[in-house]
Motif scaffolding. Sequence first.
Motif, PDB file in Angstrom:
ATOM      1  N   ILE A 119      -2.390   4.383 -14.649  1.00 15.78           N
ATOM      2  CA  ILE A 119      -1.926   3.327 -13.748  1.00 15.78           C
ATOM      3  C   ILE A 119      -0.987   2.386 -14.504  1.00 15.78           C
ATOM      4  CG2 ILE A 119      -2.645   1.412 -12.270  1.00 15.78           C
ATOM      5  CD1 ILE A 119      -3.647   3.961 -11.119  1.00 15.78           C
ATOM      6  N   GLU A 177       2.439   4.014 -15.458  1.00 13.80           N
ATOM      7  CA  GLU A 177       3.375   4.111 -14.346  1.00 13.80           C
ATOM      8  C   GLU A 177       3.824   2.746 -13.845  1.00 13.80           C
ATOM      9  OE1 GLU A 177       4.577   7.092 -12.809  1.00 13.80           O
ATOM     10  OE2 GLU A 177       3.744   7.897 -14.676  1.00 13.80           O
ATOM     11  N   THR A 200      -8.759   0.128   1.999  1.00 14.71           N
ATOM     12  CA  THR A 200      -7.363   0.434   2.304  1.00 14.71           C
ATOM     13  C   THR A 200      -7.138   0.906   3.741  1.00 14.71           C
ATOM     14  OG1 THR A 200      -7.178   1.177   0.017  1.00 14.71           O
ATOM     15  CG2 THR A 200      -5.336   1.670   1.487  1.00 14.71           C
ATOM     16  N   MET A 201      -7.700   2.060   4.078  1.00 16.44           N
ATOM     17  CA  MET A 201      -7.297   2.705   5.328  1.00 16.44           C
ATOM     18  C   MET A 201      -7.645   1.876   6.569  1.00 16.44           C
ATOM     19  SD  MET A 201      -5.852   4.861   3.773  1.00 16.44           S
ATOM     20  CE  MET A 201      -5.127   6.379   4.348  1.00 16.44           C
ATOM     21  N   ILE A 212      -5.081  -0.816   6.861  1.00 18.33           N
ATOM     22  CA  ILE A 212      -3.763  -0.389   7.338  1.00 18.33           C
ATOM     23  C   ILE A 212      -3.764  -0.331   8.866  1.00 18.33           C
ATOM     24  CG2 ILE A 212      -2.105   1.520   7.414  1.00 18.33           C
ATOM     25  CD1 ILE A 212      -2.830   2.245   4.611  1.00 18.33           C
ATOM     26  N   THR A 233      -3.729  -3.353  -1.336  1.00 19.55           N
ATOM     27  CA  THR A 233      -4.110  -1.953  -1.107  1.00 19.55           C
ATOM     28  C   THR A 233      -3.264  -1.330  -0.002  1.00 19.55           C
ATOM     29  OG1 THR A 233      -5.802  -2.688   0.427  1.00 19.55           O
ATOM     30  CG2 THR A 233      -6.514  -2.211  -1.814  1.00 19.55           C
ATOM     31  N   ILE A 280       0.180  -0.207  -1.031  1.00 21.17           N
ATOM     32  CA  ILE A 280       0.216   1.103  -1.694  1.00 21.17           C
ATOM     33  C   ILE A 280       0.040   2.214  -0.663  1.00 21.17           C
ATOM     34  CG2 ILE A 280      -0.850   2.570  -3.461  1.00 21.17           C
ATOM     35  CD1 ILE A 280      -1.990  -0.049  -4.704  1.00 21.17           C
ATOM     36  N   GLY A 281      -0.969   2.051   0.187  1.00 19.17           N
ATOM     37  CA  GLY A 281      -1.309   3.101   1.142  1.00 19.17           C
ATOM     38  C   GLY A 281      -0.175   3.437   2.099  1.00 19.17           C
ATOM     39  N   ILE A 282       0.556   2.425   2.526  1.00 21.94           N
ATOM     40  CA  ILE A 282       1.604   2.658   3.515  1.00 21.94           C
ATOM     41  C   ILE A 282       2.827   3.316   2.887  1.00 21.94           C
ATOM     42  CG2 ILE A 282       3.294   1.499   4.999  1.00 21.94           C
ATOM     43  CD1 ILE A 282       1.097  -0.713   5.287  1.00 21.94           C
ATOM     44  N   MET A 336       3.301   4.736  -0.290  1.00 22.62           N
ATOM     45  CA  MET A 336       3.189   5.769  -1.316  1.00 22.62           C
ATOM     46  C   MET A 336       3.717   7.106  -0.817  1.00 22.62           C
ATOM     47  SD  MET A 336       2.386   5.778  -4.415  1.00 22.62           S
ATOM     48  CE  MET A 336       2.474   7.221  -5.463  1.00 22.62           C
ATOM     49  N   ARG A 384       8.365   3.624  -6.283  1.00 22.82           N
ATOM     50  CA  ARG A 384       7.064   4.200  -6.579  1.00 22.82           C
ATOM     51  C   ARG A 384       6.403   3.443  -7.744  1.00 22.82           C
ATOM     52  NH1 ARG A 384       6.616  10.421  -8.109  1.00 22.82           N
ATOM     53  NH2 ARG A 384       6.752  10.774  -5.861  1.00 22.82           N
ATOM     54  N   PHE A 387       2.717   1.453  -8.158  1.00 21.78           N
ATOM     55  CA  PHE A 387       1.748   1.531  -9.250  1.00 21.78           C
ATOM     56  C   PHE A 387       1.519   0.147  -9.852  1.00 21.78           C
ATOM     57  CE2 PHE A 387       2.303   6.054  -8.985  1.00 21.78           C
ATOM     58  CZ  PHE A 387       1.069   6.542  -9.384  1.00 21.78           C
ATOM     59  N   GLY A 413      -0.848  -1.525  -7.983  1.00 22.05           N
ATOM     60  CA  GLY A 413      -2.147  -1.003  -8.410  1.00 22.05           C
ATOM     61  C   GLY A 413      -2.654  -1.699  -9.655  1.00 22.05           C
TER      62      GLY A 413
END
Lengths: 282, 253, 279
Positions: free
Chosen positions: A30, A33, A212-213, A216, A237, A240-242, A244, A252, A256, A259
């Motif tokens: 993590i 990146e 996360t989910m 979203i 979160t 990132i989820g949307i 990535m 990108r 990270f 993150g």
Amino acid sequence: MAMKEKIIEKILLLTAFSSIFILGLITFFIFKEGLPLILKIGIKAFLLGEKWIPSKGLFGVFPMIVSSFWVTFGALLLGIPLGLACAIFLSELIPPSVGLLLRPAIQLLAAIPSVIYGFWGLIVLVPLIQNHFGGPGLSILAGSLVLGFMILPTIITISEDSLKALPPTYKAGALALGATHWQTIWRVLIPAARSGVVASVILGMGRAIGETMAMIMILGNAVKMPTSFLDSARTLTTNIGIEMGYASGDHRQALFATGVVLFFIIMALNTLAISLSRRRVH
Amino acid sequence: MSQGSKIVTSDFSFYYDSTPALRNINLGIRPKEIFTAFGPARSGKTTFLKSLNRLTDLIPGANHTGSILLDGMNVYDPGLDLTHLRRRIGMVFDLPTPLPMSIFDNVAYGLRLNKMISKRRLGEAVEKALRSAVLWEEVKDRLHTSALRLSGGQQQRLCIARILALEPEVLLLDEPCSGLDPISTASIEETLIQLKEDYTIILVPHSVQQASRVADWAGFFLNGEIVEVGPAYQIFTKPADQRTEDYVTGRFG
Amino acid sequence: MINRTRYLTQSVAKILIWIGALSTIAMMILILFQILREGLPVLHLGFFLDSPKNMGREGGIFTTIVGTVALTAVAIIVGAPLGVGTAIFLREYTRESKTSRVIRFGTDCLAGVPSIIFGLFGFVFFVIRLNMGWSILSGGLTLAAMILPTVISTAEESIKTIPSSYREVSYSLGGTRWQTITRVVLPSALPGIFTGILLSIGRSIGETAAIILTAGSSLVMPTSLFSPSRTMSVHFYILAREGISMKMAYGTGAALILLVLMVNIIAQWLINRYIRHRT
């Protein structure tokens, strides 16, 4: 025979370090990146920047940090009283036989996938909020309500465990001094189990920040500084989820980097909760 | 005195970290007799038993000086096969400790550990061990039910059978009757007297009375040392040491 | 007078707690009810056995069931031995020491890492660095890392409850450490270990964020460990979020709930049966 035993012991030793090893790998990758981008645009610009426009190379995550904490705060407003109530209910107010029935129900609460909660928030809560309070409905309020419910199992099980772990003499002593059952719970048992209860809340907080989910689906995902519970928002979160799925290059890396921020917050909370529950043991 | 002894200990001392538990134990234990190691609580009797089959190895910080010889072989020899040693020296604990499996599996447990045994011979060995422990008649119809359902006395005889199945040379018994009623105790004592035909038995009795009922030879333990050792009739009727006499006659303990 | 206030406070507090606890249960039932009411009518044999067509608007969810089972299997096959091995090492091979504290700290931390972080890690490590691509293997290995803390802690708890006399007996009969573990310790710890594995299966079924980043979201029937795949949870998420088909979303959601319920009930049933069998 002795040789075989030695080999098995070595294998088990290696196995035992797997979780540390994985944690190390996660941290390494993590940061590898994410860090270069943070250093490239500057820690301050990244953490305190208010604009997130990947196409223009603007990566500021401040609104997301604020939103994460705002949603989490809302979740705790609901989760702490309900969770504590359930913990007290299970450990003090009902006969153990009824608890045997209720506890699987709470385990089930933890087992239901987060997308289910998100979906329920989307089809039930969001329209409800839209109709009664106005605004887009997809909002911090909806997110907080759903999250508050999702962190209940964490708060309930850990608080209940620490209430149960108290020596029975505490209760007997308080009752013998003429305290009512409620005074005993509120003034003796809860304070005595304090570090466990606080640890449960911190772990619940960690869960809320990390979700996360479901978020979203119900937060609306707009990148802006939230000003009210009815605003839609984007957390660390969900950012990132949307994005990535299609991000590349600097974009990108910026995810990270998001993150990395999340990782720091979670590790701080974890360490705090672990040291608190260690204290409980001693 | 070491001539003809099954087990000989020479200047054996034992420590938990630096706390001594046994000091300068010198004993010769003769084959096919019952030796009782008796004395007040915490006088080192259990440690003595467990250092014979090296169960003390499981305790962190344990160490020793001196030696223990089994048929002339040092049990603390680093090259020694521990598994083999523990098969030669079986141990029964103070509380019945059936493993959570069937009666048959309990008795077969030790035999199966070295795998080289046919199914038919396993069955025969289990029956023989149960007969030797005087338990066969009571359990032969329910060999495959859980051992946890047996009574306390039956469980303890099962534990003895479990060891006999390995055909050991020495039996260590650590207060084997401490949790049992008088009738079960009597049946265990009868079993022991039958068993000494074939085995060397070292018993930590749960009372002086028990020691005097079954022992051939006795050693009085006090604070990790042996005060007096000799033929049982002598120790229990006219001991040489005042402390032994005080203990045997019930003035302390 | 003072007494009366004390008991009034007590009654009010207790009533509030009853309300809190009961409304929690009521909410849970409500959530499940609202999804099952719309979703159950969608469920028929074809829904489970047909492959999705037209992005999932028509057909069933068969390929996503296959994906879910495959990912979960990889996760358990890799994660369970690692977790049980760790628990055995912590309980049977070390005392409380620096080593065991480090291992425990690592496990506790891993338990708190959010799934999206696991997703990022799995993406950059398995998908990119180890060149496994979006695949069942990448997703399964990521899941294995996620379930590790659960397996470790449940296995450790159940190993802890086994009386030390069992071990002493086994050693005194000439058992080696490993024989003692495999023949006495593990059989007695089995129900606890099994609970941990079932909980992990539940978590694997429900996981979405980490899987979408590591296993992808292909609706094509997977043919090998290196095929990308979509699980039921991911399918449900995509159907609902992209508004592809609310009817199918309800159906998939109901199927998910039933699956998770089933896993939990089987777990309880097995544990009870095992306990009865042993006593």
